[in-house]
Motif scaffolding. Structure first.
Motif, PDB file in Angstrom:
ATOM      1  N   ILE A  90      -8.349  23.216  55.042  1.00 57.78           N
ATOM      2  CA  ILE A  90      -8.560  22.180  54.025  1.00 57.78           C
ATOM      3  C   ILE A  90      -8.290  20.816  54.654  1.00 57.78           C
ATOM      4  O   ILE A  90      -7.391  20.675  55.486  1.00 57.78           O
ATOM      5  N   VAL A  91      -9.102  19.835  54.264  1.00 56.83           N
ATOM      6  CA  VAL A  91      -8.926  18.454  54.722  1.00 56.83           C
ATOM      7  C   VAL A  91      -8.779  17.577  53.498  1.00 56.83           C
ATOM      8  O   VAL A  91      -9.535  17.710  52.536  1.00 56.83           O
ATOM      9  N   ALA A  92      -7.777  16.701  53.524  1.00 54.34           N
ATOM     10  CA  ALA A  92      -7.575  15.767  52.417  1.00 54.34           C
ATOM     11  C   ALA A  92      -7.841  14.361  52.912  1.00 54.34           C
ATOM     12  O   ALA A  92      -7.375  13.976  53.981  1.00 54.34           O
ATOM     13  N   LEU A  93      -8.620  13.606  52.152  1.00 52.62           N
ATOM     14  CA  LEU A  93      -8.967  12.249  52.562  1.00 52.62           C
ATOM     15  C   LEU A  93      -8.689  11.259  51.443  1.00 52.62           C
ATOM     16  O   LEU A  93      -8.803  11.596  50.264  1.00 52.62           O
ATOM     17  N   SER A  94      -8.376  10.044  51.824  1.00 52.37           N
ATOM     18  CA  SER A  94      -8.148   8.988  50.842  1.00 52.37           C
ATOM     19  C   SER A  94      -9.377   8.807  49.956  1.00 52.37           C
ATOM     20  O   SER A  94     -10.504   8.699  50.447  1.00 52.37           O
ATOM     21  N   SER A  95      -9.150   8.757  48.663  1.00 51.48           N
ATOM     22  CA  SER A  95     -10.245   8.524  47.723  1.00 51.48           C
ATOM     23  C   SER A  95     -10.871   7.147  47.948  1.00 51.48           C
ATOM     24  O   SER A  95     -12.055   6.951  47.707  1.00 51.48           O
ATOM     25  N   LEU A  96     -10.051   6.203  48.411  1.00 51.70           N
ATOM     26  CA  LEU A  96     -10.563   4.858  48.681  1.00 51.70           C
ATOM     27  C   LEU A  96     -11.414   4.841  49.945  1.00 51.70           C
ATOM     28  O   LEU A  96     -12.417   4.128  50.034  1.00 51.70           O
ATOM     29  N   LYS A  97     -10.996   5.637  50.916  1.00 51.81           N
ATOM     30  CA  LYS A  97     -11.758   5.697  52.168  1.00 51.81           C
ATOM     31  C   LYS A  97     -13.172   6.236  51.914  1.00 51.81           C
ATOM     32  O   LYS A  97     -14.151   5.754  52.496  1.00 51.81           O
ATOM     33  N   PRO A 112     -12.054  -1.352  49.159  1.00 50.49           N
ATOM     34  CA  PRO A 112     -12.194  -0.592  47.914  1.00 50.49           C
ATOM     35  C   PRO A 112     -10.904  -0.672  47.095  1.00 50.49           C
ATOM     36  O   PRO A 112      -9.814  -0.778  47.668  1.00 50.49           O
ATOM     37  N   PHE A 113     -11.040  -0.667  45.791  1.00 54.10           N
ATOM     38  CA  PHE A 113      -9.830  -0.589  44.961  1.00 54.10           C
ATOM     39  C   PHE A 113     -10.111   0.163  43.674  1.00 54.10           C
ATOM     40  O   PHE A 113     -11.255   0.302  43.253  1.00 54.10           O
ATOM     41  N   PHE A 114      -9.022   0.686  43.083  1.00 57.31           N
ATOM     42  CA  PHE A 114      -9.077   1.266  41.735  1.00 57.31           C
ATOM     43  C   PHE A 114      -8.120   0.479  40.859  1.00 57.31           C
ATOM     44  O   PHE A 114      -7.026   0.126  41.308  1.00 57.31           O
ATOM     45  N   ASP A 115      -8.517   0.235  39.643  1.00 63.43           N
ATOM     46  CA  ASP A 115      -7.626  -0.433  38.696  1.00 63.43           C
ATOM     47  C   ASP A 115      -6.394   0.442  38.462  1.00 63.43           C
ATOM     48  O   ASP A 115      -6.515   1.645  38.231  1.00 63.43           O
ATOM     49  N   ALA A 116      -5.205  -0.151  38.552  1.00 63.17           N
ATOM     50  CA  ALA A 116      -3.975   0.606  38.319  1.00 63.17           C
ATOM     51  C   ALA A 116      -3.212   0.044  37.121  1.00 63.17           C
ATOM     52  O   ALA A 116      -2.022   0.292  36.966  1.00 63.17           O
ATOM     53  N   ARG A 117      -3.902  -0.738  36.288  1.00 63.49           N
ATOM     54  CA  ARG A 117      -3.365  -1.318  35.040  1.00 63.49           C
ATOM     55  C   ARG A 117      -2.282  -2.382  35.273  1.00 63.49           C
ATOM     56  O   ARG A 117      -1.632  -2.399  36.297  1.00 63.49           O
ATOM     57  N   ARG A 118      -2.144  -3.214  34.258  1.00 63.22           N
ATOM     58  CA  ARG A 118      -1.178  -4.321  34.252  1.00 63.22           C
ATOM     59  C   ARG A 118      -1.308  -5.208  35.496  1.00 63.22           C
ATOM     60  O   ARG A 118      -0.330  -5.573  36.134  1.00 63.22           O
ATOM     61  N   GLY A 119      -2.563  -5.524  35.837  1.00 61.94           N
ATOM     62  CA  GLY A 119      -2.789  -6.452  36.944  1.00 61.94           C
ATOM     63  C   GLY A 119      -2.648  -5.819  38.321  1.00 61.94           C
ATOM     64  O   GLY A 119      -2.769  -6.501  39.336  1.00 61.94           O
TER      65      GLY A 119
END
Ligand SMILES: [Zn+2]
Lengths: 232, 337
Positions: A90-97, A112-119
């Motif tokens: 199994i290989v795990a990779l950053s979702s942002l990558k 790349p970014f994901f909203d993490a709430r509250r700014g």
């Protein structure tokens, strides 16, 4: 190599299977749905389309986060259990990558970014070179205002991409001005096929030890640590 | 292999134990692995759901592997995969449910979604056969229920708590007594050297009801402690614990006994974490002695959450052909049909 890839990090769910290293089937749903209900039927679907049986798989690829805690665990529990019970790597990779890798421009910063709430955002910094996609700054949980300052200080052209809805567009242009480009919406959703392709050239990781990358401590834990530090 | 000694791989992650087990024929325990997070949650004074979920995902496959190894089975030997579908903490349940689905899919095995309480009841079947009709008293941190069964897999709820579960009341009173989490065993311990001097209320509710209510009792205890602290009077913790426990157990034992008589049952089965309580065990034994009703309380390791009980309950569903699809979801508020 036959690869099954799963990404349930955020609202979009993507599942893909590569047959002998080539995309055979991919399913991406960008609706507010329940990943726990959807993900295994989706796996079953793409595998059927690829005419593959589970025992034909040789590698599992999973997006490890950042993202929604619950979403990450749904994908990770499925992926770990598949890899363990089939006894395959199994290989795990950053979702942002994975998101960054969908941008094909070379020699520009890809943010790349994901909203993490509250700014806040989960953000990382990548660059596509002749050899592939490289990590320039590791993923983190950061205030968007601070992150944009960091990007500005680098004084380079930057491409920003996000698969989560956000209210940062004005702030991005205000801070980065003409140095920034927001990615076309057609490229802003994570594709599990990209995850699968990237995974083929990565070192597998021990399945038991694998856990999502949350980039944020549980509140109860940080409070407990704080309290303990005060007591000392 | 005959149809009757099927081997089930079972998973349970409804709260703070990551558990997997291999059970044969619904009665024979081949392995039973429980990775507890007790000491992790102790510092928070209770189970923190997000922390529990994070530990589950880290433990899950290692626990599964250990269960398979200890049972000395391979996937060729396994006939079905079973998992706790609910009730429980949703984030915790999701880890087990998705693990079970993936394993079932990978090896083309039938999948069985099990109700957590059915599991607690069926833990007893790993010890002795059921004789119907039977009554089951389920007491845990989340449940206080009387369930009547006419046959395998048939659950009729005849009484339940209207507010706090018995175990929940224990935890809250323990907190008020400033005892460390989990409070139940601590109160049981203290109560052994105390007496029922406070005479807290016993809530029997209306005539003929087999429902329970423990929140009034909990409030009475907390108010009493508050009064004493305000007046700077000494608190005899042993006596408070003994008085509280006497009230809980009086109601549990008397109602259960009434229900057992009224429904003419052959067996009374006690299940759930609180059935580890020494005083409850002793009082039930006293009460049911000479009643003609067989009393069964499982050993401690089968009282608390484990996956063996899920495998035992799943065996009934296996023979009924009650299987789930790959769209099986965790259901934190799952009802018993
Ligand atoms: Zn339980």
């Amino acid at each position: 190599m036959n690869v099954l890839a799963i990404d349930t990090s955020n609202q979009p769910m993507s599942v893909a299977v590569l047959k002998e290293g080539i995309l055979a089937a991919e399913l991406t749903i960008n609706m507010k749905r329940n990943h726990s209900i959807q993900v295994m039927p989706a796996v079953d679907y793409v595998m059927n389309q690829a005419d593959l049986k589970p025992k034909d798989l040789q590698l599992i690829a999973i997006a490890e986060g950042p993202g929604s805690y619950t979403g990450l665990r749904i994908g990770m529990s499925s992926a770990k259990s598949l890899a363990w019970s089939l006894d395959i790597p199994i290989v795990a990779l950053s979702s942002l990558k994975v998101l960054a890798a969908q941008v094909t421009d070379q020699h520009k910063l890809i943010a790349p970014f994901f909203d993490a709430r509250r700014g806040n955002v989960y953000a990382g910094l990548y660059e596509r070179t002749n050899t592939g996609i490289e990590t320039i700054q590791f993923d983190r949980n950061v205030e968007m205002t601070d992150w944009l300052k960091t990007l500005k200080e680098m004084n380079r052209d930057v491409i920003i991409t996000s698969s989560t809805s956000h209210q940062f567009t004005d702030e991005i242009y205000d801070t980065l001005g003409k140095n920034v480009r927001l990615i076309d919406s057609v490229l802003q959703y994570p594709k599990a096929s990209m995850l699968a392709y990237l995974a083929m050239s990565e070192e597998p990781i021990s399945v038991h030890a694998l856990a999502p990358q949350y980039h944020r401590m549980v509140e109860a834990e940080s409070k407990w640590l704080e309290k303990r530090q005060k007591e000392r | 292999m005959t149809e009757h000694n099927e081997i089930i791989l079972a998973i349970e992650t409804s709260c703070d134990e990551t558990a997997a087990a291999v059970v044969q024929g619904g009665t024979e325990l081949l392995s039973n692995v429980v990775a507890t997070q007790m000491d992790i949650h102790q510092k928070f004074g209770g189970v923190v759901p997000e922390v529990a979920s994070r530990h589950h995902i880290e433990q899950m496959t290692a626990v599964l592997e250990q269960a398979m190894d200890e049972a000395d089975v391979t996937f060729d030997d396994i006939d079905a995969v079973a998992v706790t579908q609910g009730p429980g903490l949703v984030g915790a349940l999701l880890v087990g449910v998705n693990a079970a689905k993936a394993v079932a899919y990978a090896h083309d095995l039938p999948l069985i979604g099990v109700h957590h309480i059915a599991g607690h009841i069926y833990a007893n079947r790993l010890q002795q056969p059921f004789e119907f009709p039977l009554l089951s008293l389920v007491v845990s941190g989340g449940h206080t229920e009387l369930i009547y069964m006419n046959e395998h897999g048939d659950y009729q709820l005849i009484g339940e708590t209207r507010d706090d579960a018995a175990g929940e009341a224990y935890d809250k009173v323990a907190k008020a007594l400033e005892l460390p989490y989990p409070g139940g065993p601590q109160i049981d311990q203290l109560a052994q050297s105390g007496e029922d001097t406070y005479q807290f209320p016993r809530s029997y509710l209306e005539e003929g009801s087999y429902d329970f209510s423990f929140s009034g009792l909990k409030t009475a205890v907390i108010n009493k402690l508050h009064q004493k602290r305000q007046k700077n009077e000494p608190i005899d913790r042993e006596n408070v614990a003994a008085s509280f426990q006497a009230s809980v157990i009086d109601v549990l034992v008397n109602k259960t006994y009434q229900a057992a008589l009224e429904h003419n049952v052959k067996q009374l089965i006690v299940a759930g974490g609180v059935s580890a309580n020494q005083s409850l065990r002793a009082r039930l034994q006293e009460k049911f002695e000479g009643s003609g009703i067989e009393l069964y309380i499982p050993p401690l390791y089968l009282c608390t959450d484990n996956a063996a009980m899920i495998g035992a309950a799943a065996s009934i569903q296996y023979h009924q052909g009650d299987f789930a699809g790959l769209d099986l979801n965790a259901n934190p508020g799952l009802m018993m049909e």
